[in-house]
Design an enzyme around this catalytic site. Structure first.
Site, short mmCIF file in Angstrom:
data_model
loop_
_atom_site.label_atom_id
_atom_site.label_comp_id
_atom_site.label_asym_id
_atom_site.label_seq_id
_atom_site.Cartn_x
_atom_site.Cartn_y
_atom_site.Cartn_z
CG HIS A 12 -3.89 -17.56 -8.49
ND1 HIS A 12 -2.88 -16.62 -8.44
CD2 HIS A 12 -3.89 -18.03 -9.75
CE1 HIS A 12 -2.30 -16.53 -9.63
NE2 HIS A 12 -2.89 -17.39 -10.44
CG HIS A 14 -5.79 -18.01 -14.49
ND1 HIS A 14 -5.42 -16.77 -14.98
CD2 HIS A 14 -4.86 -18.33 -13.56
CE1 HIS A 14 -4.30 -16.38 -14.38
NE2 HIS A 14 -3.95 -17.31 -13.51
CG ASP A 16 -8.07 -18.33 -19.81
OD1 ASP A 16 -7.70 -18.47 -18.62
OD2 ASP A 16 -7.42 -17.66 -20.64
CG HIS A 197 0.12 -14.16 -12.33
ND1 HIS A 197 -1.12 -13.61 -12.35
CD2 HIS A 197 -0.05 -15.51 -12.44
CE1 HIS A 197 -2.02 -14.58 -12.47
NE2 HIS A 197 -1.40 -15.74 -12.52
CD GLU A 200 3.45 -18.71 -12.89
OE1 GLU A 200 3.15 -17.55 -13.25
OE2 GLU A 200 2.75 -19.71 -13.17
CG ASP A 278 -2.34 -21.12 -11.81
OD1 ASP A 278 -2.92 -20.02 -11.91
OD2 ASP A 278 -1.21 -21.34 -12.27
ZN LIG Z 1 -2.18 -17.75 -12.40
#
Ligand SMILES: [Zn+2]
Length: 330
Positions: A12, A14, A16, A197, A200, A278
């Site tokens: 997991h 990202h 960006d 997702h 959260e 993350d």
């Molecule tokens: Zn995430």
């Protein structure tokens, strides 16, 4: 244990949220993009979310600046290569990177060009370092359902050629799953694997729906199954794997402090957990750092770490050959 040297798997991460500050400055200068600062340290302050964010939404604001420099083929290729390079240097053996193609169309790139550029960056790094990877395409739940169809359709031709899965991400509203049943079902039919997702930001029921309505095989975060018995039960019974991201969860106030993170409790109760960054930049972290933090709070045994590694390999969307290679690394 040496957390830097031990082999690691990340599921997991990202794209960006994981840019080097110096790369943002370099691309911005080449492309004439205005930044709040061209001093690396100053810029870093804009990029890193504080540990005391008020919410997920405040955390997500940190992504607008990186996306400004992710609008050309070269920059997408370079940023992906560098993320894999950073991961390889801390002994991550396999990395699944996710990104939302529709965030990168602002200067005229097609969705296909965007996906192709990210795959090329990943392949370059695979050729240079001892790391393997795959790409997960994220659909933004803040965008329309039609936009999810667009990602599913345009990403289809890359399936098995670098792209493996579909994801829903961004701000989490209660009951979001119901809206996206059809595009995610279509994605499954095409052969995408599914990770979502959910859970959260306080809504454990979203995890239940992600599994029941969307067929999620893995859940991004899932922290709040702890407050929803039905969600907890389905995750445990069906061995749905949680992609947990401790620092990010503290920043977004999913938990108030590392010591309150449910990861260890879940693990001991037989729930399948994995540890992830993350966002390396926005959360100012690495895999080694996340493992170090979790170990500092909960003092996992060598056997616990081995189990989490094996779970991560088995839950990955890699093919059998890569899974066996990963297992042989530990
Ligand atoms: Zn995430």
């Amino acid at each position: 244990m040496n957390f830097l040297a031990m082999p690691k798997i990340e599921l997991h991460c990202h794209l960006d949220g994981s840019l080097r500050a110096e790369t943002i400055i370099d691309i911005a200068q080449r492309e004439g993009i205005q930044l709040p600062s061209i001093d690396q340290e100053e810029l870093q302050k804009e990029l890193i979310a504080p540990l005391e964010c008020e919410s997920l939404d405040e955390y997500l604001k940190r992504f607008s600046l990186p996306n400004m420099v992710m609008q050309s083929k070269d920059s997408l290729r370079r940023i992906t290569f560098e993320l894999f390079e950073d991961a390889a240097k801390e002994n991550v053996k396999y990395l699944e990177v996710r990104f939302a193609p529709l965030l990168h169309i602002l200067k005229g790139l097609s969705v296909e060009e965007i996906i192709q550029s990210v795959i090329e960056g990943m392949r370059e790094a695979e050729n240079r370092y001892e790391i393997k990877g795959n790409i997960i395409l994220s659909c933004m739940r803040t965008m329309s359902v039609d936009s999810a169809y667009e990602v599913v359709e345009k990403g289809r031709k890359f399936l098995g050629k670098g792209v493996v899965a579909i994801d829903l991400c961004a701000s989490e509203e209660e009951g979001f799953c119901g809206e996206f049943v059809e595009p995610i079902a279509l994605a499954k039919e095409y052969g995408y694997r599914v990770t979502i997702h959910a859970g959260e930001t306080g809504i454990g029921k979203n995890v239940l729906e992600a599994v029941e309505l969307l067929g999620a095989e893995r859940i991004g975060h899932g922290v709040f199954i702890k407050g929803c018995a039905e969600a907890y039960k389905i995750v445990k019974e069906r061995q749905i794997v949680l992609e947990m991201c401790p620092t990010s969860n503290v920043q977004t106030k999913a938990v108030q402090h590392y010591s309150e993170h449910p990861i260890y409790q879940f693990h001991k109760d037989g729930i399948k957990v994995t540890i992830n960054t993350d966002n390396r930049t926005v959360s100012d972290t690495t895999m080694a750092k996340e493992i170090h933090l979790v170990n500092g709070e909960f003092h996992l045994s060598e056997e616990d770490w081995r189990q989490i590694y094996v779970t991560s390999v088995e839950a990955s969307f890699a093919d059998q050959e890569i899974k066996e290679w990963c297992l042989a690394q530990y």
